[in-house]
Design an enzyme around this catalytic site. Structure first.
Site, PDB file in Angstrom:
ATOM      1  N   GLU A   1     -39.185  30.068 -10.025  1.00 48.03           N
ATOM      2  CA  GLU A   1     -38.211  30.122  -8.928  1.00 48.03           C
ATOM      3  C   GLU A   1     -36.916  29.455  -9.359  1.00 48.03           C
ATOM      4  O   GLU A   1     -36.925  28.339  -9.886  1.00 48.03           O
ATOM      5  CB  GLU A   1     -38.749  29.429  -7.681  1.00 48.03           C
ATOM      6  CG  GLU A   1     -37.797  29.537  -6.499  1.00 48.03           C
ATOM      7  CD  GLU A   1     -38.384  28.982  -5.225  1.00 48.03           C
ATOM      8  OE1 GLU A   1     -39.120  29.720  -4.543  1.00 48.03           O
ATOM      9  OE2 GLU A   1     -38.102  27.824  -4.915  1.00 48.03           O
TER      10      GLU A   1
ATOM     11  N   ASP B   1     -47.181  26.114  -1.733  1.00 46.21           N
ATOM     12  CA  ASP B   1     -46.637  26.182  -3.098  1.00 46.21           C
ATOM     13  C   ASP B   1     -47.440  27.167  -3.953  1.00 46.21           C
ATOM     14  O   ASP B   1     -46.887  27.866  -4.800  1.00 46.21           O
ATOM     15  CB  ASP B   1     -46.669  24.794  -3.762  1.00 46.21           C
ATOM     16  CG  ASP B   1     -46.048  23.731  -2.888  1.00 46.21           C
ATOM     17  OD1 ASP B   1     -44.828  23.547  -2.969  1.00 46.21           O
ATOM     18  OD2 ASP B   1     -46.791  23.102  -2.112  1.00 46.21           O
TER      19      ASP B   1
ATOM     20  N   ASP C   1     -43.845  27.851  -8.998  1.00 46.55           N
ATOM     21  CA  ASP C   1     -43.005  27.349  -7.916  1.00 46.55           C
ATOM     22  C   ASP C   1     -42.784  25.863  -8.207  1.00 46.55           C
ATOM     23  O   ASP C   1     -43.644  25.036  -7.912  1.00 46.55           O
ATOM     24  CB  ASP C   1     -43.699  27.541  -6.569  1.00 46.55           C
ATOM     25  CG  ASP C   1     -42.852  27.049  -5.415  1.00 46.55           C
ATOM     26  OD1 ASP C   1     -41.620  27.252  -5.445  1.00 46.55           O
ATOM     27  OD2 ASP C   1     -43.416  26.462  -4.468  1.00 46.55           O
TER      28      ASP C   1
END
Length: 196
Positions: free
Chosen positions: A68, A141, A7
């Site tokens: 991501e 996160d 992430d």
């Protein structure tokens, strides 16, 4: 398969490693965050992210990496930092010959919770349940990185197989794609007069 989910972020880059396969129980291997100081120079921060990610690669030896996909936000500065951290993750994986797949936030939410509009609390709760963890991973996160890995195990495997099949079909001389369908190479006409 072992998937490293990333992430991306400049201040906190979430990292999570999950073992599993579609239809089988998932197992968390590791989760954490690579942090950089907000007041440091951008080049130094990116170098720290690279060094932190390299340690994760060395320790956990992932077979696949899920990152991501950066999407537009109102804060351009935030988008730029996220995109730069994402590029570092892709570079680290590609340098090692590890395939990288990008997943959108809504794709990850849908894979983990069943809804592409789920909030962070719902994603964290489902990650905790799916991985049978005693407590939710923190910060958010880290939970998002695990969600990315889970999404890739469940969805990315099929996508990877489809892409491999398409590449194999394109490798056959004469095959071409028309409206998303394979058209085989033209066959020579049969000479019916010469048949007994």
């Amino acid at each position: 398969m072992r998937v490293l989910g990333v992430d991306p972020g400049l201040t906190r880059c979430g990292v999570g490693v999950v073992d599993g396969a579609p239809g089988r129980p998932l197992r968390m291997v590791g989760v954490g965050v690579v942090r950089t100081p907000a007041d440091a120079e951008i080049g130094q921060r990116l170098l720290q992210i690279e060094q932190g990610l390299e340690q994760w690669f060395d320790e956990h030896r992932p077979e696949l990496v899920a990152v991501e996909r950066v999407f537009a936000q109102h804060n351009v500065r935030t988008v730029m930092g996220t995109a730069q951290a994402s590029a570092v993750a892709m570079l680290c994986a590609t340098r090692r010959g590890i395939p990288v797949t990008l997943h959108t936030p809504s794709e990850v939410k849908a894979a983990v919770t069943g809804s592409g509009r789920a909030d962070k609390a719902q994603v964290t709760a489902m990650v905790t349940r799916l991985l049978r963890l005693d407590a939710p991973p923190k910060p958010a996160d880290a939970a998002d990185a695990l969600a990315l890995a889970i999404c890739h195990i469940w969805r990315g495997g099929a996508t990877t197989r489809i892409e491999a099949a398409l590449a194999a079909n394109r490798a056959v001389p004469g095959n071409r794609w028309v409206h998303g369908r394979s058209r085989p190479a033209a066959q020579p006409p049969i000479d019916r007069a010469s048949r007994p």
